[in-house]
Write an enzyme that holds these catalytic residues in place. Sequence first.
Site, PDB file in Angstrom:
ATOM      1  N   ARG A   1      52.803  39.331  34.767  1.00 24.91           N
ATOM      2  CA  ARG A   1      52.865  40.317  35.836  1.00 24.91           C
ATOM      3  C   ARG A   1      53.844  39.808  36.892  1.00 24.91           C
ATOM      4  NH1 ARG A   1      47.228  40.267  38.043  1.00 24.91           N
ATOM      5  NH2 ARG A   1      48.027  41.872  39.448  1.00 24.91           N
TER       6      ARG A   1
ATOM      7  N   LYS B   1      39.639  35.095  34.162  1.00 25.16           N
ATOM      8  CA  LYS B   1      38.556  35.976  34.617  1.00 25.16           C
ATOM      9  C   LYS B   1      38.924  37.450  34.450  1.00 25.16           C
ATOM     10  CE  LYS B   1      39.732  36.260  39.548  1.00 25.16           C
ATOM     11  NZ  LYS B   1      39.230  36.088  40.921  1.00 25.16           N
ATOM     12  N   ASP B   2      40.219  37.747  34.228  1.00 23.97           N
ATOM     13  CA  ASP B   2      40.656  39.126  34.046  1.00 23.97           C
ATOM     14  C   ASP B   2      40.586  39.598  32.603  1.00 23.97           C
ATOM     15  OD1 ASP B   2      41.217  39.236  36.734  1.00 23.97           O
ATOM     16  OD2 ASP B   2      43.390  39.025  36.509  1.00 23.97           O
TER      17      ASP B   2
ATOM     18  N   THR C   1      36.478  42.563  50.195  1.00 23.46           N
ATOM     19  CA  THR C   1      36.535  41.997  48.855  1.00 23.46           C
ATOM     20  C   THR C   1      36.558  43.146  47.866  1.00 23.46           C
ATOM     21  OG1 THR C   1      35.444  40.632  47.177  1.00 23.46           O
ATOM     22  CG2 THR C   1      34.011  41.773  48.730  1.00 23.46           C
TER      23      THR C   1
ATOM     24  N   ARG D   1      30.660  41.058  42.539  1.00 18.08           N
ATOM     25  CA  ARG D   1      29.991  39.744  42.488  1.00 18.08           C
ATOM     26  C   ARG D   1      29.965  39.105  43.871  1.00 18.08           C
ATOM     27  NH1 ARG D   1      32.273  34.909  42.973  1.00 18.08           N
ATOM     28  NH2 ARG D   1      34.352  35.784  42.745  1.00 18.08           N
ATOM     29  N   ARG D   2      31.114  39.087  44.541  1.00 13.79           N
ATOM     30  CA  ARG D   2      31.167  38.511  45.881  1.00 13.79           C
ATOM     31  C   ARG D   2      30.335  39.338  46.853  1.00 13.79           C
ATOM     32  NH1 ARG D   2      37.449  37.737  45.073  1.00 13.79           N
ATOM     33  NH2 ARG D   2      37.534  35.564  44.351  1.00 13.79           N
TER      34      ARG D   2
ATOM     35  N   ARG E   1      41.647  46.440  47.751  1.00  8.88           N
ATOM     36  CA  ARG E   1      42.520  46.067  46.653  1.00  8.88           C
ATOM     37  C   ARG E   1      43.770  45.447  47.240  1.00  8.88           C
ATOM     38  NH1 ARG E   1      43.362  48.512  42.013  1.00  8.88           N
ATOM     39  NH2 ARG E   1      44.785  46.743  41.773  1.00  8.88           N
TER      40      ARG E   1
ATOM     41  N   ASN F   1      47.289  42.427  46.556  1.00  9.47           N
ATOM     42  CA  ASN F   1      47.558  41.022  46.267  1.00  9.47           C
ATOM     43  C   ASN F   1      47.123  40.143  47.437  1.00  9.47           C
ATOM     44  OD1 ASN F   1      49.617  41.185  48.220  1.00  9.47           O
ATOM     45  ND2 ASN F   1      51.177  41.643  46.687  1.00  9.47           N
TER      46      ASN F   1
ATOM     47  N   ARG G   1      45.837  41.324  51.254  1.00 12.53           N
ATOM     48  CA  ARG G   1      44.467  41.093  51.710  1.00 12.53           C
ATOM     49  C   ARG G   1      44.434  40.249  52.989  1.00 12.53           C
ATOM     50  NH1 ARG G   1      40.477  41.177  46.573  1.00 12.53           N
ATOM     51  NH2 ARG G   1      41.727  42.541  45.260  1.00 12.53           N
TER      52      ARG G   1
ATOM     53  N   CYS H   1      33.834  43.092  33.226  1.00 12.55           N
ATOM     54  CA  CYS H   1      34.486  42.045  34.014  1.00 12.55           C
ATOM     55  C   CYS H   1      34.278  42.220  35.508  1.00 12.55           C
ATOM     56  CB  CYS H   1      35.977  42.030  33.714  1.00 12.55           C
ATOM     57  SG  CYS H   1      36.385  41.912  31.972  1.00 12.55           S
TER      58      CYS H   1
END
Length: 309
Positions: free
Chosen positions: A15, A84-85, A128, A132-133, A150, A152, A156, A244
């Site tokens: 990417r 994780k992706d 976030t 999960r977080r 959302r 990058n 954020r 995921c």
Amino acid sequence: MTGTAAPRPLRLGTRASALATSQSGWVADRLRAAGHEVELVHVRTEGDVSRASLTEIGGTGVFASALRDALRRNEIDLAVHSLKDLPTAPEPGLVVAAVPEREDPRDVVVARDGLTLADLPAGAVVGTGSPRRAAQLAELRPDLTVRDIRGNVDTRIGYVRAGQLDAVVLARAGLARLDRLDDATDVLPLDAMLPAPGQGALAVECRDDDAALRTALADALEHPPTRAAVDAERAVLAALGAGCTAPVAALAEPVDPPALSLTVFVALGPVPLRHVTTGFDPVGLGHSAAEHLLSRLDPVDTGSHTTGA
């Protein structure tokens, strides 16, 4: 007399984001050190284009699908993913040939005024994109407001700098790979914020039938302890039938190697659950942990999270 043509460079698909190219550049440098020529090939994914929530566009697997398609079309020879992706289901025709040594898997806070998570005032808004977080933040600081975001790393952190958010929670590994650890105002301990399965690890994928490249990647990059740990963590996700982006966290760590200790957090029901277990077989350990947690969940709790990822 015609000379022998030099072998073409390995085409490494990545990417185009700063984090992805940093990760891919790290892999490329190690392959070059092992004597291979490597060129980076940028591949655009739906996850890079869409601003919708990850749960709306198909989970973090959207970051991997375009790279995998490019592999199948022989446009690239290998791809680098954040582990994780990657969906946990096997991908026909492709194989994760190498899992390099993992970065620190912890999460960090980037907050205004240098604040830690504990110092944030009641009502502070924390961003976030991770359920999960969000689930673990709700346990740690139920007085905070968690907002789905959302973008990058720059985007954020920019929300915090612009005063749109009081803080964001990010993976420490991403900041480390971007040489931006100084932006973190708090490193969250593992007993407070457990990471996503595979967080901090990379997956180097190629075509299953490219035996020579599979061997070369494994020789240059494979780290067996990391592979064992992430196999256990991802086995939990697979056995739970959770996607995921589901609120599932897992971390496997060596204890008296080759034994592993596996800690799991799930927020698939009305009450979040935690479980710690140890064992020697990574996949079996993950499945055992998932079975234990499923026995404590109402079947209805997991239904909406089943994605096969």
